[in-house]
Scaffold this motif. Structure first.
Motif, PDB file in Angstrom:
ATOM      1  N   GLN A 130      -4.686  -8.134  51.802  1.00 57.00           N
ATOM      2  CA  GLN A 130      -5.776  -8.752  51.055  1.00 57.00           C
ATOM      3  C   GLN A 130      -5.272  -9.373  49.763  1.00 57.00           C
ATOM      4  N   ALA A 131      -4.454  -8.621  49.030  1.00 53.48           N
ATOM      5  CA  ALA A 131      -3.952  -9.107  47.740  1.00 53.48           C
ATOM      6  C   ALA A 131      -3.048 -10.320  47.913  1.00 53.48           C
ATOM      7  N   TYR A 132      -2.147 -10.276  48.903  1.00 53.61           N
ATOM      8  CA  TYR A 132      -1.224 -11.389  49.115  1.00 53.61           C
ATOM      9  C   TYR A 132      -1.963 -12.631  49.592  1.00 53.61           C
ATOM     10  N   SER A 133      -3.001 -12.421  50.374  1.00 55.20           N
ATOM     11  CA  SER A 133      -3.800 -13.547  50.857  1.00 55.20           C
ATOM     12  C   SER A 133      -4.483 -14.256  49.691  1.00 55.20           C
TER      13      SER A 133
ATOM     14  N   TYR B   3      -3.458 -14.261  46.597  1.00 52.77           N
ATOM     15  CA  TYR B   3      -2.415 -14.911  45.802  1.00 52.77           C
ATOM     16  C   TYR B   3      -2.019 -16.238  46.438  1.00 52.77           C
ATOM     17  N   GLU B   4      -1.803 -16.232  47.754  1.00 52.93           N
ATOM     18  CA  GLU B   4      -1.380 -17.447  48.454  1.00 52.93           C
ATOM     19  C   GLU B   4      -2.470 -18.520  48.448  1.00 52.93           C
ATOM     20  N   ALA B   5      -3.719 -18.099  48.253  1.00 55.57           N
ATOM     21  CA  ALA B   5      -4.830 -19.059  48.182  1.00 55.57           C
ATOM     22  C   ALA B   5      -5.024 -19.585  46.763  1.00 55.57           C
ATOM     23  N   ASP B   6      -4.099 -19.249  45.866  1.00 54.49           N
ATOM     24  CA  ASP B   6      -4.162 -19.672  44.463  1.00 54.49           C
ATOM     25  C   ASP B   6      -5.438 -19.190  43.778  1.00 54.49           C
ATOM     26  N   SER B   7      -5.893 -18.031  44.189  1.00 56.95           N
ATOM     27  CA  SER B   7      -7.089 -17.448  43.579  1.00 56.95           C
ATOM     28  C   SER B   7      -6.662 -16.309  42.649  1.00 56.95           C
ATOM     29  N   CYS B   8      -5.990 -16.691  41.563  1.00 57.79           N
ATOM     30  CA  CYS B   8      -5.367 -15.691  40.695  1.00 57.79           C
ATOM     31  C   CYS B   8      -6.380 -14.764  40.025  1.00 57.79           C
ATOM     32  N   SER B   9      -7.536 -15.279  39.686  1.00 52.33           N
ATOM     33  CA  SER B   9      -8.519 -14.446  38.980  1.00 52.33           C
ATOM     34  C   SER B   9      -8.955 -13.254  39.825  1.00 52.33           C
ATOM     35  N   THR B  10      -9.012 -13.441  41.128  1.00 47.90           N
ATOM     36  CA  THR B  10      -9.360 -12.328  42.019  1.00 47.90           C
ATOM     37  C   THR B  10      -8.109 -11.661  42.603  1.00 47.90           C
ATOM     38  N   ALA B  11      -6.997 -12.379  42.617  1.00 46.19           N
ATOM     39  CA  ALA B  11      -5.757 -11.812  43.157  1.00 46.19           C
ATOM     40  C   ALA B  11      -5.192 -10.734  42.246  1.00 46.19           C
ATOM     41  N   VAL B  12      -5.294 -10.946  40.919  1.00 43.25           N
ATOM     42  CA  VAL B  12      -4.698  -9.993  39.975  1.00 43.25           C
ATOM     43  C   VAL B  12      -5.239  -8.571  40.142  1.00 43.25           C
ATOM     44  N   PRO B  13      -6.573  -8.359  40.115  1.00 38.62           N
ATOM     45  CA  PRO B  13      -7.056  -6.988  40.305  1.00 38.62           C
ATOM     46  C   PRO B  13      -6.703  -6.418  41.677  1.00 38.62           C
ATOM     47  N   ALA B  14      -6.664  -7.283  42.709  1.00 35.82           N
ATOM     48  CA  ALA B  14      -6.297  -6.817  44.045  1.00 35.82           C
ATOM     49  C   ALA B  14      -4.822  -6.408  44.079  1.00 35.82           C
TER      50      ALA B  14
ATOM     51  N   HIS C 173      -3.245  -2.686  44.772  1.00 37.31           N
ATOM     52  CA  HIS C 173      -2.208  -2.476  45.784  1.00 37.31           C
ATOM     53  C   HIS C 173      -0.976  -1.822  45.180  1.00 37.31           C
ATOM     54  N   ALA C 174      -0.524  -2.314  44.039  1.00 37.22           N
ATOM     55  CA  ALA C 174       0.674  -1.765  43.400  1.00 37.22           C
ATOM     56  C   ALA C 174       0.492  -0.289  43.084  1.00 37.22           C
ATOM     57  N   GLU C 175      -0.688   0.064  42.579  1.00 39.05           N
ATOM     58  CA  GLU C 175      -0.948   1.452  42.203  1.00 39.05           C
ATOM     59  C   GLU C 175      -0.991   2.366  43.427  1.00 39.05           C
ATOM     60  N   LYS C 176      -1.670   1.900  44.486  1.00 35.17           N
ATOM     61  CA  LYS C 176      -1.776   2.714  45.693  1.00 35.17           C
ATOM     62  C   LYS C 176      -0.436   2.813  46.422  1.00 35.17           C
ATOM     63  N   ALA C 177       0.338   1.731  46.443  1.00 31.38           N
ATOM     64  CA  ALA C 177       1.659   1.760  47.074  1.00 31.38           C
ATOM     65  C   ALA C 177       2.581   2.726  46.338  1.00 31.38           C
ATOM     66  N   ASN C 178       2.515   2.695  45.023  1.00 31.12           N
ATOM     67  CA  ASN C 178       3.329   3.609  44.220  1.00 31.12           C
ATOM     68  C   ASN C 178       2.915   5.060  44.450  1.00 31.12           C
ATOM     69  N   TRP C 179       1.621   5.296  44.551  1.00 32.90           N
ATOM     70  CA  TRP C 179       1.091   6.643  44.765  1.00 32.90           C
ATOM     71  C   TRP C 179       1.548   7.191  46.116  1.00 32.90           C
TER      72      TRP C 179
ATOM     73  N   ARG D 227       5.329  -2.466  45.684  1.00 35.35           N
ATOM     74  CA  ARG D 227       4.802  -2.347  44.325  1.00 35.35           C
ATOM     75  C   ARG D 227       5.482  -3.337  43.388  1.00 35.35           C
ATOM     76  N   ASN D 228       6.796  -3.413  43.480  1.00 38.56           N
ATOM     77  CA  ASN D 228       7.545  -4.320  42.609  1.00 38.56           C
ATOM     78  C   ASN D 228       7.158  -5.777  42.854  1.00 38.56           C
ATOM     79  N   ARG D 229       6.997  -6.128  44.121  1.00 43.80           N
ATOM     80  CA  ARG D 229       6.604  -7.497  44.454  1.00 43.80           C
ATOM     81  C   ARG D 229       5.215  -7.805  43.892  1.00 43.80           C
ATOM     82  N   SER D 230       4.302  -6.865  43.998  1.00 40.05           N
ATOM     83  CA  SER D 230       2.956  -7.091  43.454  1.00 40.05           C
ATOM     84  C   SER D 230       3.000  -7.291  41.948  1.00 40.05           C
ATOM     85  N   TYR D 231       3.867  -6.552  41.257  1.00 41.83           N
ATOM     86  CA  TYR D 231       4.016  -6.745  39.813  1.00 41.83           C
ATOM     87  C   TYR D 231       4.486  -8.160  39.499  1.00 41.83           C
ATOM     88  N   VAL D 232       5.444  -8.660  40.275  1.00 40.05           N
ATOM     89  CA  VAL D 232       5.957 -10.014  40.040  1.00 40.05           C
ATOM     90  C   VAL D 232       4.864 -11.052  40.312  1.00 40.05           C
TER      91      VAL D 232
END
Length: 208
Positions: A84-87, A89-100, A104-110, A155-160
């Motif tokens: 969901q998050a990568y989709s 981001y790829e759609a250039d919807s940064c305002s909604t991509a950032v929280p997603a 993801h980064a937090e749950k992947a790390n957990w 997680r690292n990729r999501s941070y970038v």
């Protein structure tokens, strides 16, 4: 001459008495030192046990808070969040991509930490204990460690990606924060992501 010979046994008796007294005193001193050392060792063991118990209680409280906040993770959930998050981001919807991406980064790390915790007895073991483990069991543990590392890479990729979105939205301060956070975590083996994060950071601070 006769008188001297009759006094000799008395002298020997006295010297023997002094030797016995000295030996008793030495034994008492040794026993006292041994007792003191034993008491100190017992005190050290008591302190160590108390520290371990306190550390365990603190860990339980910390884990309880994390479970309350993040729930019980699963690979299926994390993968769904990633897609969901990568989709977005790829759609250039940064305002909604950032929280997603943040979720993801937090749950992947957990989830990565949960998997790593299952390997903790191996990490805590001595070198000899690790070497004596059967190869089949080592292979099984290595597979789990690989899964944990892959989640950390996600997680690292999501941070970038968050950093890139923040930069594109004009939030250079947040972009720099996420670039630097990612670079703190990226492995030297993940060369492509390292180059991407480094280039983005330098571009953000206008280093050519």
């Amino acid at each position: 001459m006769y008188k001297f010979s009759t006094q000799t046994p008395l002298l020997l008796t006295f010297l023997t008495f002094l030797a016995i007294v000295g030996a008793c005193q030495q034994t008492a001193d040794t026993n006292s030192a041994d007792g003191q050392q034993q008491t100190e060792d017992e005190q050290d063991e008591s302190i160590t046990a108390a520290d371990t118990l306190l550390e365990t209680e603190q860990q339980i409280r910390s884990t309880t808070e994390q479970v309350k906040r993040l729930g019980v993770p699963s690979p299926k959930e994390v993968d769904s969040l990633r897609k969901q998050a990568y989709s977005l981001y790829e759609a250039d919807s940064c305002s909604t991509a950032v929280p997603a991406l943040q979720t993801h980064a937090e749950k992947a790390n957990w989830l990565a930490n949960v998997i790593s915790q299952g390997l903790e007895p191996y990490y805590d073991a001595s070198y000899d204990e690790q070497e004596s483990m059967p190869m089949g069991r080592m292979t099984e543990l290595a597979d789990y460690e690989t899964s944990s590392n892959e989640l950390k890479q996600q997680r690292n990729r999501s941070y970038v990606l968050i950093a890139e979105c923040e930069r594109d939205m004009g939030n250079s301060n947040l972009a720099m924060v996420y670039y630097m956070s990612a670079l703190d975590l990226i492995s030297i083996d993940d060369g492509d992501l390292w180059d991407r994060a480094r280039s983005g950071l330098y571009e953000t601070v206008e280093i050519k």
